[in-house]
Design an enzyme around this catalytic site. Sequence first.
Site, PDB file in Angstrom:
ATOM      1  N   ARG A   1       0.792  -1.231   0.000  1.00  0.00           N
ATOM      2  CA  ARG A   1       0.000   0.000   0.000  1.00  0.00           C
ATOM      3  C   ARG A   1       0.825   1.283   0.000  1.00  0.00           C
ATOM      4  NH1 ARG A   1      -3.256   1.356   3.559  1.00  0.00           N
ATOM      5  NH2 ARG A   1      -4.796   2.309   2.209  1.00  0.00           N
TER       6      ARG A   1
ATOM      7  N   CYS B   1      13.672  -7.091  -4.411  1.00  0.00           N
ATOM      8  CA  CYS B   1      14.641  -6.471  -5.306  1.00  0.00           C
ATOM      9  C   CYS B   1      13.971  -5.367  -6.116  1.00  0.00           C
ATOM     10  CB  CYS B   1      15.263  -7.525  -6.199  1.00  0.00           C
ATOM     11  SG  CYS B   1      16.324  -8.610  -5.254  1.00  0.00           S
TER      12      CYS B   1
END
Length: 434
Positions: free
Chosen positions: A333, A364
């Site tokens: 979010r 990553c």
Amino acid sequence: MRELLYDNLTVGENGHLYFAGADTVELAREFGTPAFVMDEDRIRAHCREYVRAMREYLPAFSRPMFASKALSFKEIYRIVGSEGMGTDIVSPGELYTAHAAGFDLSNAVFHGNNKTDPDIAYAVKCGIGFFAADNAEELYAIDSAAAKAGVKQKILLRVAPGIDPHTHKKISTGGVDSKFGSGIATGDAENVTRLALSLANVELCGFHCHIGSQLFDITPFIDAVDIMTSFIARVKQVLGYEAGILNLGGGIGVRYVKEDPFISVTESVKKISSALFADCAAKGIRPPAVMLEPGRSIVADSGITLYTVGSIKEIKGVKNYVSVDGGMTDNPRYTLYQAAYTVMNASKADREPDLACTLCGRCCESGDILQENVRIPRPARGDTVAVLTTGAYNYSMASNYNRIPRPPVVLLSGGRTRVAVRRETYEDLVKCDE
Ligand SMILES: *Cc1c(COP(=O)(O)O)cnc(C)c1O
């Protein structure tokens, strides 16, 4: 002692953060991290407040439907169902989960702006209470599925009342430009209503609108009541049909940070009630039963996420990173909407915050950030960090990006813990791979 965000949070003598009476550092040790931990008693208290207020202040047959896109797994349907709530589902997957949990689907609404023919047939077969039909194509499809199944299918029609609730663009849904429903202002809603009334295998029961989410101001709901009752009155006059149900959707906001206000559900329902009875009297229509579809305000502030700190990286004169063993895979979010959260060092909750930092995840991706510019007591590798108010739109939005298994959901009730969703395993990750 600093004030904590909720009354189910305390700091123990050992300096640890306690949640619903349990030591969060112990919970992290017992269940591993990351982990979603939820206060079941608080979820139930929120359900009860909605059920009671809607019974007391709104017309007969008014009821709250839990918007399960906020949090969907079998046990949550059992919990909200046992508290007398219906549910709102937006996909056949949510429908399947509710069905598998034994939820009474006659008390469910099926939403979404693109239900496929198989979705519709499946929901009809399961005995779904109502479809919230989005558009004309869908009406024809529901009509034909109902004919095939030999049933008369109850529906609500989703309309766009043309309200901008000034929340985040991505969670605002009631404007004329919305992808959801048919606009009242454009005349589309009236045309779709005419179509619904002409179909032999559907029974139009009323109208639905949902204006947005995380609303701290009840005014958009009052505006929606005004616009929707005018629409109901107009449909009564022009088409001779008087709606029995008005579904106003969800959207009541919750506290993520201490600057956020606290919104009372009971007070909100009272205000909706006054507006509804006054508007209906003025417009000469029977007050319809009201449905509300709270998602966030049922589960958000009942959940926290526990992580373990891996490193503290101080980039001199630039910023500090605290990295944890979860991230955008369990809570996307911040990445999606820069959503605000309160972060605590659960291992050192009694200390003064002395480190300004960005809390980042393990993916990553540079954008894998849980929160920027937070101040917490300086953590060490191995400390438990808690992010608060993660009960809604976290587990339900979680992904397996970077092949990270989804965390478990642990429920706390009356001092006892139970696992509602177990942690995914590496075998789970490859179970669909040939
Ligand atoms: C998202 C949504 C809800 C729930 O909104 P909350 O802000 O979580 O209360 C209810 N109804 C519909 C149709 C929705 O799309």
